[in-house]
Scaffold this active site. Structure first.
Site, PDB file in Angstrom:
ATOM      1  CG  ASP A   1      -1.815   1.180   1.331  1.00 19.24           C
ATOM      2  OD1 ASP A   1      -2.772   1.239   0.548  1.00 19.24           O
ATOM      3  OD2 ASP A   1      -1.559   2.064   2.185  1.00 19.24           O
TER       4      ASP A   1
ATOM      5  CD  GLU B   1       5.966 -22.385  -5.162  1.00 18.83           C
ATOM      6  OE1 GLU B   1       6.293 -21.254  -5.579  1.00 18.83           O
ATOM      7  OE2 GLU B   1       4.818 -22.646  -4.745  1.00 18.83           O
TER       8      GLU B   1
END
Length: 535
Positions: free
Chosen positions: A207, A265
Site C-alpha cells: 500500500d 518455490e
C-alpha cells in the site's frame, strides 16, 4: 491444472486472477456485524469455485480503525474484531488446500499513532526511535515546516506538544509517516514482511509505496494547474513532487525483493504488487518493477476512477506495457475498496446486465493479472450511504463532494435476506444488491456469477488469454479489438462498448468462436456484446 503447473518456468502469478477480500464486509462468523477471518475461511470454497488463483486479503492487523485497518498499531498482530493468529493460520491452510494462494496487504508508508514505535518516537527527541518518523521544527512564525497537504484534507503536519515539533502524515493525523530513509526503519519493516512469509503467505499487495519517502529538505510543493475538474481537497491544489516519490524508493524496493526471493518455490514466486497512484504513476510503475529486481507488478489506477469505459482507454492501458524483457507485468482492477463500483460509473440501468457481462469478459481477456473485488462477480452497485451512517473518514471530512468509499464496502449479500451476519451489519447491504445475492445467482444459470466462472475458465483454458502478449490493439469508436498470442495460439477479442450495434469485418470465416456474448456474431456486435475467436 493451472497454467503455471503446465509450465514450471512460469511463476504462478503471471496471468493469475486475484480475488480481493475486504474482511469487514465478506463474512461475519460471530454475529457482531463485522466480517472476520473465520468468516473468510468458511467461504473459501465459494471463492475457489470462481476459478481464481489467489485471494488478496485487505488489512486485518491490530488497529484503532480510524482508517479501517490502514492505520496499523501492530504489523504482526490480528485485530480481535477479525480473530487471532490461529484464525489466520487456519485461513491460509484452507486456502492452500483449495489451491488458492494468499496475498495480504502491507502498509509501507505509515503506522497508527498508537503503534509502539510512534509512542516511543514522540516521547522525546533523543530516544532510540526518535528518527523513525518524520519530525520537523516549526517555522519561525509557528506554522508547519512546509505547505504539504494531506490526502484526507488539511495540512500534512500536526503539532506534537511533547516534542515541540510537527510530525508528517500524508493521510489522517492518526497515521504518522514512517521515515523510510532510516535504515533501521527499513530493517523493521522487512522483518514484518518476513513474519508473514514464515506463516505461509504467497505475496503482498503493498500500500502507498510511493509515499514511503519524502524530500528531507521539506521543499514546498508547487501549485497544480487548474484542469477544470472539481478540487474537493487542498491536496488537489498541489503538484505532489516533494512529499512523495523520492528517487531512493527503488533501492528500498530492491531490499524487499531480496527478502521475498528467499521464500516460495524459487526466487520470484512470492508475488509483490504495488499500489501506485498519482500524477506521474506510469514512470513510477516502471521504476518500481524494473529489471526483475524490484516488484513483480503494479496496481494501476487506469480504470478505478474513470468516468467511462472507452475503447481508447483500454488500448492505451494495454499498449503501455508491452511484452518485453524487464517491462512491468501489469495488474488490473475495475473497482476496489477505495474506488466506486464500476457498474454505477459505467452503465445505465437499462443496459446494466449486458454491460456487466461484457465487462467481465473484457477483464478476463486483458493481459496481466485481473483483480476481482468481492461482489464484482455478482454485479453489485454502489450503495448510497446517508451521512448519518457514514463510516469513511474521507467522506465525512469532504462531504458531500467526495464519493463515499463506504458505498463500495457494503457487506456481501449471500442470501436474499443478507446472510452476511446474524447481527446488525456495520454498513447496510443496499436493497438493490440483496436481489443479486450469491444464493440467487447460484440458482440461475444465466446469472453474472455463472458467467464469471465461465469467463475465468475460458481464460485459464487458453494460453493466449492467460499469459500471452498483446500483438495489436485498435480503438475504432466504440469498437475495441485486440489480438493476443502465446504458445502457438492466437486469439482475437472484440468488444462493443456502446449502446448501439457496431459492424465487424475482416474476420476469417473459419475462425473458431470461443465466446459470443449478448448476441455477437462475426459480422455485427450488438450493444455491449463481445466476440472472442481463434482464427
Amino acid at each position: 491444472m493451472t497454467m503455471s503447473e503446465n509450465n514450471p518456468n512460469r511463476p504462478w502469478w503471471r496471468g493469475a486472477t486475484i480475488y480481493q477480500i475486504y474482511p469487514r464486509s465478506f463474512m461475519d462468523s460471530n454475529g457482531d456485524g463485522i466480517g472476520d477471518l473465520p468468516g473468510i475461511t468458511s467461504r473459501l470454497d465459494y471463492v475457489a469455485s470462481l476459478g481464481v488463483d489467489a485471494i488478496w486479503v485487505s488489512p486485518f492487523f491490530l488497529s484503532p480503525m480510524k482508517d479501517f485497518g490502514y492505520d496499523v498499531a501492530d504489523f504482526r498482530a490480528v485485530d480481535p474484531i477479525f480473530g487471532a493468529l490461529d484464525d489466520f493460520d487456519a485461513m491460509v491452510a484452507r486456502a492452500h488446500a483449495l489451491g488458492l494462494r494468499v496475498l495480504i496487504d502491507q502498509v509501507m508508508s505509515h503506522t497508527s499513532d498508537q503503534h509502539a514505535w510512534f509512542v516511543e518516537s514522540r516521547s522525546s527527541r533523543d530516544n532510540p526511535k526518535a528518527d523513525w518518523f518524520v519530525w520537523a521544527d516549526a517555522k519561525p512564525d509557528g506554522s508547519p515546516p512546509s505547505n504539504w497537504q494531506s490526502v484526507f484534507g488539511g495540512p500534512a503536519w500536526t503539532w506534537d506538544a511533547r516534542r515541540q515539533q510537527y510530525y508528517l502524515h500524508n493521510f489522517l493525523a492518526s497515521q504518522p509517516q514512517l521515515n523510510c530513509h532510516n535504515r533501521e526503519v527499513q530493517d523493521a519493516m522487512l522483518a514484518n514482511l518476513e513474519f508473514w512469509l514464515e506463516r505461509g503467505v504467497d505475496g503482498f499487495r503493498l500500500d502507498a509505496v510511493n509515499f514511503a519517502m519524502h524530500d528531507p529538505a521539506l521543499t514546498d510543493n508547487p501549485p497544480a494547474p487548474d484542469t477544470g475538474k472539481p478540487r474537493t481537497r487542498p491536496f488537489d491544489f498541489q503538484l505532489r513532487i516533494h512529499n512523495q516519490s523520492h528517487p531512493d524508493i527503488p533501492a528500498y524496493i530492491e531490499r524487499i525483493r531480496e527478502l521475498t526471493d528467499r521464500y516460495g518455490e524459487r526466487p520470484g514466486t512470492i508475488f509483490t504488487v504495488a499500489e501506485v497512484g498519482g500524477d506521474d504513476s506510469e514512470a513510477e510503475m516502471r521504476a518500481f518493477t524494473a529489471d526483475d529486481r524490484r516488484f513483480n507488478s503494479t496496481y494501476g489506477f487506469n480504470f478505478l476512477y474513470a468516468e467511462r469505459l472507452t475503447a481508447d482507454l483500454v488500448c492505451r492501458a494495454l499498449t503501455e506495457w508491452p511484452d518485453e524483457p524487464g517491462t512491468n507485468w501489469p495488474s488490473w482492477a475495475f473497482e476496489n475498496h477505495d474506488a466506486p463500483r464500476a457498474l454505477s460509473r459505467w452503465a445505465d440501468d437499462e443496459h446494466r446486465e449486458a454491460f456487466a457481462a461484457m465487462k467481465m469478459a473484457l477483464l478476463a481477456c486483458m493481459r496481466g493479472n485481473p483483480i476481482l473485488y468481492n461482489g464484482e462477480e455478482l454485479g453489485l452497485t454502489q450503495v448510497d450511504i446517508p451521512f448519518d451512517q457514514l463510516q469513511d473518514p474521507e467522506a465525512i471530512a469532504n462531504w458531500p463532494l467526495t464519493l463515499s468509499r463506504d458505498g463500495v464496502r457494503t457487506p456481501l449479500p449471500w442470501t436474499a435476506e443478507g446472510g452476511f451476519t446474524s447481527g446488525t451489519p456495520w454498513l447496510p447491504y443496499g436493497e438493490e444488491n440483496l436481489a443479486r445475492s450469491v444464493a440467487a445467482q447460484d440458482a440461475a444459470n444465466a446469472s453474472l456469477l455463472h458467467h464469471t466462472r465461465a469467463m475465468l475458465a475460458l481464460r485459464n483454458a487458453h494460453p493466449a488469454l492467460h499469459h500471452g502478449s498483446v500483438d495489436w490493439c485498435r480503438a475504432e469508436g466504440a469498437l475495441l479489438s485486440f489480438g493476443r498470442s502465446a504458445d502457438g495460439e492466437s486469439v482475437e477479442c472484440h468488444f462493443n462498448l456502446s449502446v448501439a450495434p457496431v459492424a465487424l469485418s475482416g474476420l476469417d470465416g473459419d475462425a473458431e468462436i470461443l465466446c459470443a456474448l449478448n448476441g455477437a456474431n462475426p459480422s455485427e456486435i450488438p450493444p455491449y456484446g463481445a466476440l472472442i475467436v481463434r482464427p
